[in-house]
Design a protein around this motif. Structure first.
Motif, PDB file in Angstrom:
ATOM      1  N   VAL A   1       7.022  14.176  -4.234  1.00 31.37           N
ATOM      2  CA  VAL A   1       7.866  13.483  -5.201  1.00 31.37           C
ATOM      3  C   VAL A   1       8.088  12.060  -4.697  1.00 31.37           C
TER       4      VAL A   1
ATOM      5  N   THR B   1       9.073  13.175 -21.297  1.00 28.31           N
ATOM      6  CA  THR B   1       7.921  14.052 -21.034  1.00 28.31           C
ATOM      7  C   THR B   1       8.212  15.474 -21.499  1.00 28.31           C
TER       8      THR B   1
ATOM      9  N   ASN C   1       5.761  19.197 -11.570  1.00 31.06           N
ATOM     10  CA  ASN C   1       6.395  20.501 -11.397  1.00 31.06           C
ATOM     11  C   ASN C   1       7.222  20.861 -12.626  1.00 31.06           C
TER      12      ASN C   1
ATOM     13  N   ILE D   1      13.565  20.364  -9.566  1.00 30.45           N
ATOM     14  CA  ILE D   1      12.366  21.180  -9.309  1.00 30.45           C
ATOM     15  C   ILE D   1      12.664  22.275  -8.288  1.00 30.45           C
TER      16      ILE D   1
ATOM     17  N   GLY E   1       4.886  14.408  -8.444  1.00 28.20           N
ATOM     18  CA  GLY E   1       5.153  15.832  -8.268  1.00 28.20           C
ATOM     19  C   GLY E   1       6.417  16.326  -8.951  1.00 28.20           C
ATOM     20  N   PHE E   2       7.404  15.462  -9.115  1.00 26.58           N
ATOM     21  CA  PHE E   2       8.628  15.884  -9.809  1.00 26.58           C
ATOM     22  C   PHE E   2       8.311  16.155 -11.279  1.00 26.58           C
ATOM     23  N   VAL E   3       7.577  15.251 -11.865  1.00 28.56           N
ATOM     24  CA  VAL E   3       7.200  15.394 -13.274  1.00 28.56           C
ATOM     25  C   VAL E   3       6.217  16.550 -13.440  1.00 28.56           C
TER      26      VAL E   3
ATOM     27  N   GLY F   1      14.391  18.427  -4.727  1.00 29.43           N
ATOM     28  CA  GLY F   1      14.214  17.355  -5.693  1.00 29.43           C
ATOM     29  C   GLY F   1      13.717  16.058  -5.110  1.00 29.43           C
ATOM     30  N   ASN F   2      13.840  15.007  -5.880  1.00 27.34           N
ATOM     31  CA  ASN F   2      13.472  13.679  -5.392  1.00 27.34           C
ATOM     32  C   ASN F   2      14.749  12.932  -4.985  1.00 27.34           C
TER      33      ASN F   2
ATOM     34  N   PHE G   1      12.364   9.239 -18.119  1.00 29.16           N
ATOM     35  CA  PHE G   1      10.909   9.472 -18.002  1.00 29.16           C
ATOM     36  C   PHE G   1      10.622  10.969 -18.088  1.00 29.16           C
ATOM     37  N   VAL G   2      11.410  11.734 -17.359  1.00 28.52           N
ATOM     38  CA  VAL G   2      11.242  13.193 -17.353  1.00 28.52           C
ATOM     39  C   VAL G   2      11.638  13.773 -18.709  1.00 28.52           C
TER      40      VAL G   2
END
Lengths: 323, 323
Positions: free
Chosen positions: B149, A239, B238, A183, B234-236, A190-191, A235-236
């Motif tokens: 995130v 999506t 964004n 992101i 928030g990661f997803v 990021g995370n 997961f991402v």
């Protein structure tokens, strides 16, 4: 001789769509490739007769059972020993076919992939991938698109290597640009997962394992300017994939379709390869049309001919020796 | 009297774009609303003169400094005590304005939101949200879109409540359908975070806190059929937002724009509200055009008039009494 196995009983419209797709593929596969159909012989022959095709161009392996969508994948895989999927995997494990594709139960296909074909030594988790179109005509390989969630950073790091080898062998892109979906562009963005994965990928790139180009933000995925391979948590990835599918469906309904958006059509994708296992396996959409089946057969053939499995095995041997 | 504060120095094209946007907003705000401009008085007046507008319709608070995009947000916020953002937050905290909007430094806006306006008692983490269009003409509120995130499930659960109250008060949707973005419809699908969040949301819904409709997959976000509010990490969030932005830009370049895709245009979004704090704050895109600024002013006014802050405070008092 290349033998491409197809589950003729897999998918919502089987065996019609599966057999029709196989007939369509006949004209496009290599001269020394053969399609091996797994399923009810009588039903398959009845379908082939509709298409007035020379039946001797196919091998048919008769199976008497089908793993249904409602079945528990692992249980059905074990109990229905004469199902098209279970027998297909047996053939693949024994080297009687060189790759196996099905639009049937995704769960059963994963059971076969992991428990019969097994994960390549050194690979922590197998993965599934897909390609999205770019406006620069090329495509970008996304992985993982939904098999593994809560991925450890080490798993994402391996997906970078797997994706790089896939893009190079199957798509023919030399030294593919591998990016981490994130992101922000900067390394520290990021995370927790993406920050740690970024560092691991950087290290691997320094060892020469692949061409890591850093982070890519999702807004730039479709430009084709940043990367050929984008690595992300399942997961991402799932999506992202479903968002594209949703928007593709809307655009199509609105009639605003063009070459770029056509690239989002699952039918042209040729199924989803299962990567990191000891043989080529491709999983198709349950609702696969004959066109989708045809492209799945061709992409499976392409994966076989590219010697992807051998290259992945070799790479993970090398990677482990570098640790 | 409603006083809407606008940072006239915020954004890549300030003060021109900011002042022009404020002038455009004049005709659309309520009769007893006033726009309060924070920034260099001389520069603001010079801009206002270009538009031949009655200057007495604005309040101008002169400030001598600007927090630049390159500045360290927290340090600049503290050191540049006479910057438009720092002074704007001071006015907001003192109740001299009822809401504050800026297309300037997002970091500094967050510093002001959290350290000057402060988080509402009971809210674990504030959040930022945006709306995406649907084909059924309505819109769906997404939160969080990048502020937090690695959210704990408890944080996502609160976002459901915050989003529900926002959609009801600001969009006027009665009993908004709140969903959790997930990679499957079933309760047990997802990653560790989404599974845990699903259970918490279900519990809260049973207590009557909001109308939880379960999981939504990203493919269905744009149908408008599943939910009015979609909660995600928030990661997803964004990633979803930037993917939409990227595809919107491509569609626009290709000339295939229609009402649905126009809804993806950040200019019509009216900025990003910061939610879960003690006053209305809106952050605009750095590249905000006058149209974007105008809509940001209107959405800030709308948030003030909807009494969102009071409703959120009340809800979190109630929520804590239910624990």
């Amino acid at each position: 001789m290349t033998r491409i196995g197809l589950d003729a009983m897999g998918g919502d419209f089987a065996p019609q769509a599966a057999v029709e797709g196989a007939v369509m593929a006949l004209n496009e596969i290599k001269a020394d490739s053969r399609i091996v159909l797994f399923g009810n012989k009588e039903a398959i022959i009845a379908e082939l007769e509709k298409h007035q095709v020379d039946q001797s161009r196919f091998d048919i392996v008769h199976t008497s059972e089908v793993i249904e969508m409602g079945d528990h994948p692992a249980q059905a895989f074990q109990k229905k020993t004469d199902s098209s999927i279970t027998v297909g995997f047996k053939y693949l494990a024994e080297g009687k076919i060189d790759g196996f594709a099905s639009a049937g139960s995704t769960g059963a296909m994963m059971v076969g992939s992991v428990h019969v074909i097994r994960v390549i030594d050194g690979v922590i988790r197998p993965t599934i991938a897909t390609a999205i179109p770019t406006i620069s005509k090329g495509k970008v390989l996304l992985l993982d698109i939904g098999l593994n969630v809560d991925c450890k950073p080490e798993v994402l790091e391996q997906y970078a290597l797997i994706g790089s080898i896939y893009a190079e062998s199957v798509y023919g892109i030399p030294s593919p640009r591998v990016a981490l979906l994130n992101i922000g562009e900067e390394e520290a963005k990021g995370n927790a997962q993406s920050k740690a994965a970024h560092l691991l990928m950087k290290e691997s790139a320094e060892k020469g394992l692949y061409n890591f180009v850093g982070n890519v933000e999702s807004s730039y995925l479709f430009t084709g300017k940043i990367c050929d391979v984008a690595v992300m948590d399942g997961f991402v990835g799932n999506t992202v994939l479903k968002l594209c599918e949703g928007l593709y469906a809307i655009n199509r309904k609105m009639g605003s379709v063009n070459q770029f958006w056509d690239g989002m059509n699952y039918e042209s994708a040729g199924g989803t390869p299962v990567l990191g296992i000891n043989a080529p396996v491709t999983i198709g959409h349950g609702k696969s049309t004959p066109l989708a089946i045809k492209n799945m057969i061709l992409s499976t053939e392409n994966t076989i001919l590219s010697q992807l499995t051998q290259k992945l095995k070799h790479a993970f041997k090398t990677e482990s020796s570098l640790q």
